[in-house]
Design a protein around this motif. Sequence first.
Motif, PDB file in Angstrom:
ATOM      1  N   THR A  50       0.777  -1.248  -0.030  1.00 42.25           N
ATOM      2  CA  THR A  50      -0.019  -0.049   0.003  1.00 42.25           C
ATOM      3  C   THR A  50       0.575   1.327   0.085  1.00 42.25           C
ATOM      4  N   SER A  51       2.247   0.978   0.091  1.00 34.65           N
ATOM      5  CA  SER A  51       3.159   2.263  -0.141  1.00 34.65           C
ATOM      6  C   SER A  51       3.323   2.322  -1.679  1.00 34.65           C
ATOM      7  N   ARG A  52       4.375   3.125  -2.057  1.00 34.41           N
ATOM      8  CA  ARG A  52       4.692   3.342  -3.522  1.00 34.41           C
ATOM      9  C   ARG A  52       5.878   2.371  -3.905  1.00 34.41           C
ATOM     10  N   ASN A  53       5.815   1.020  -3.384  1.00 36.00           N
ATOM     11  CA  ASN A  53       7.043   0.034  -3.668  1.00 36.00           C
ATOM     12  C   ASN A  53       6.676  -0.770  -4.799  1.00 36.00           C
ATOM     13  N   GLY A  54       7.547  -0.545  -5.752  1.00 34.66           N
ATOM     14  CA  GLY A  54       7.205  -1.239  -7.017  1.00 34.66           C
ATOM     15  C   GLY A  54       7.840  -2.371  -6.949  1.00 34.66           C
ATOM     16  N   TYR A  55       8.810  -3.018  -6.039  1.00 30.52           N
ATOM     17  CA  TYR A  55       9.275  -4.097  -5.950  1.00 30.52           C
ATOM     18  C   TYR A  55       8.498  -5.090  -5.295  1.00 30.52           C
ATOM     19  N   VAL A  56       7.826  -4.810  -4.433  1.00 28.79           N
ATOM     20  CA  VAL A  56       6.805  -5.951  -3.973  1.00 28.79           C
ATOM     21  C   VAL A  56       5.612  -5.945  -5.139  1.00 28.79           C
ATOM     22  N   LEU A  57       5.145  -4.933  -5.661  1.00 26.58           N
ATOM     23  CA  LEU A  57       4.207  -4.940  -6.671  1.00 26.58           C
ATOM     24  C   LEU A  57       4.617  -5.978  -7.716  1.00 26.58           C
ATOM     25  N   GLU A  58       5.932  -6.036  -8.256  1.00 18.90           N
ATOM     26  CA  GLU A  58       6.456  -6.859  -9.140  1.00 18.90           C
ATOM     27  C   GLU A  58       6.325  -8.153  -8.516  1.00 18.90           C
ATOM     28  N   GLN A  59       6.653  -8.549  -7.339  1.00 18.39           N
ATOM     29  CA  GLN A  59       6.958  -9.754  -6.914  1.00 18.39           C
ATOM     30  C   GLN A  59       5.500 -10.538  -6.878  1.00 18.39           C
ATOM     31  N   LEU A  60       4.547  -9.645  -6.339  1.00 14.14           N
ATOM     32  CA  LEU A  60       3.068 -10.189  -6.376  1.00 14.14           C
ATOM     33  C   LEU A  60       2.574 -10.555  -7.801  1.00 14.14           C
ATOM     34  N   LEU A  61       2.764  -9.800  -8.818  1.00 12.80           N
ATOM     35  CA  LEU A  61       2.240  -9.976  -9.772  1.00 12.80           C
ATOM     36  C   LEU A  61       3.368 -10.678 -11.112  1.00 12.80           C
ATOM     37  N   SER A  62       4.421 -11.192 -10.468  1.00 12.79           N
ATOM     38  CA  SER A  62       5.279 -11.934 -11.334  1.00 12.79           C
ATOM     39  C   SER A  62       4.682 -13.211 -12.057  1.00 12.79           C
ATOM     40  N   PRO A  63       4.820 -13.099 -13.101  1.00 12.54           N
ATOM     41  CA  PRO A  63       4.271 -14.370 -13.966  1.00 12.54           C
ATOM     42  C   PRO A  63       4.896 -15.704 -13.826  1.00 12.54           C
ATOM     43  N   LEU A  64       5.931 -15.626 -13.125  1.00 14.20           N
ATOM     44  CA  LEU A  64       6.718 -17.039 -12.717  1.00 14.20           C
ATOM     45  C   LEU A  64       6.286 -17.344 -11.179  1.00 14.20           C
ATOM     46  N   VAL A  65       5.404 -18.135 -11.270  1.00 13.43           N
ATOM     47  CA  VAL A  65       4.804 -18.411  -9.870  1.00 13.43           C
ATOM     48  C   VAL A  65       5.175 -19.897  -9.547  1.00 13.43           C
ATOM     49  N   VAL A  66       5.783 -20.104  -8.435  1.00 12.94           N
ATOM     50  CA  VAL A  66       5.954 -21.551  -7.924  1.00 12.94           C
ATOM     51  C   VAL A  66       4.977 -22.003  -6.666  1.00 12.94           C
ATOM     52  N   VAL A  67       4.615 -21.105  -6.150  1.00 14.66           N
ATOM     53  CA  VAL A  67       3.766 -21.546  -4.954  1.00 14.66           C
ATOM     54  C   VAL A  67       2.598 -20.542  -5.033  1.00 14.66           C
ATOM     55  N   THR A  68       1.364 -20.906  -4.989  1.00 13.28           N
ATOM     56  CA  THR A  68       0.180 -20.014  -5.196  1.00 13.28           C
ATOM     57  C   THR A  68      -1.014 -20.595  -3.989  1.00 13.28           C
ATOM     58  N   THR A  69      -2.047 -19.653  -3.899  1.00 20.36           N
ATOM     59  CA  THR A  69      -3.267 -19.954  -3.069  1.00 20.36           C
ATOM     60  C   THR A  69      -4.337 -19.159  -3.573  1.00 20.36           C
ATOM     61  N   PRO A  70      -5.486 -19.400  -3.171  1.00 22.67           N
ATOM     62  CA  PRO A  70      -6.553 -18.412  -3.405  1.00 22.67           C
ATOM     63  C   PRO A  70      -6.217 -16.994  -2.618  1.00 22.67           C
ATOM     64  N   THR A  71      -5.567 -16.936  -1.515  1.00 20.12           N
ATOM     65  CA  THR A  71      -5.185 -15.803  -0.939  1.00 20.12           C
ATOM     66  C   THR A  71      -4.132 -14.932  -2.064  1.00 20.12           C
ATOM     67  N   HIS A  72      -3.151 -15.564  -2.424  1.00 19.53           N
ATOM     68  CA  HIS A  72      -2.320 -15.024  -3.592  1.00 19.53           C
ATOM     69  C   HIS A  72      -3.230 -14.569  -4.784  1.00 19.53           C
TER      70      HIS A  72
END
Length: 261
Positions: free
Chosen positions: A90-112
């Motif tokens: 919720t800050s202006r942190n592009g790094y975590v935004l990129e992590q969340l939206l990375s198309p290279l997903v190795v573990v995911t859940t409905p929360t993700h």
Amino acid sequence: MTTEVPPWAADAARAALPRPLLFATVSGAHLYGFASVDSDLDLRAVHLLAPEEVVGLRTGPRTLQHTGVRDGVELDVVSHDLLKFVTLLTSRNGYVLEQLLSPLVVVTTPTHAELTSLAPRLVTRHHAHHYLGFAATQEKLYARTGQLKPALYTLRVLLTGIHLMRTGRVETDLGVLATTLAYVPDLIAAKREAEHGPLPAGVARLLASDVPRLRADLEAARDDSALPDRVDPAAVDALHDLVVRTRLGGLPSHEYVGLSG
């Protein structure tokens, strides 16, 4: 974008992080489209602390880190607890935004998936500050070392920021972003051969012109952007509810694993 991510990445993330995972994605050079034959594998994750690790005297780790080697590949894993990650998101942190939206997903859940669905409502014009600052750091490193890697990072960061300001969408693959820079494919090819290789001859002159121009383009894109000045308050409310629900309910029983790209 290269998807040459080892099949053991999900198991490695779980083994490295002694807490339930809500997601783990690939970051770094693999995500940016210029992984080398000797690149580290950078995994970024979100874990879930139990309620007693948050409200009691003995609190759990808000950030977990692990480095190691598996099958000859250097592994770097960093994970934040859900609350810390959402606070950064919720800050202006592009790094975590990129992590969340990375198309290279190795573990995911409905929360993700729920976090991902909220992400577009958290992007603001002020994310440009993240990309301008990150680019300045990489540019200084390039000026000091003359190496190819920080030069590529400088270009990637500026172009990602420009794309985000103009479209509201995250794109991190330099090969996709740099279609107007004819020399970039050769730089990517050189980087894939050696993680810390030198800059090819003649490129320094091009970078001396292109980097200031791209920085100015990012500043102009920020000023002209249709993105809002602040995150959507309703999205912040939804994130609050998500954190509370997930913390009290625990990891969903139907966690699943995948790799996409």
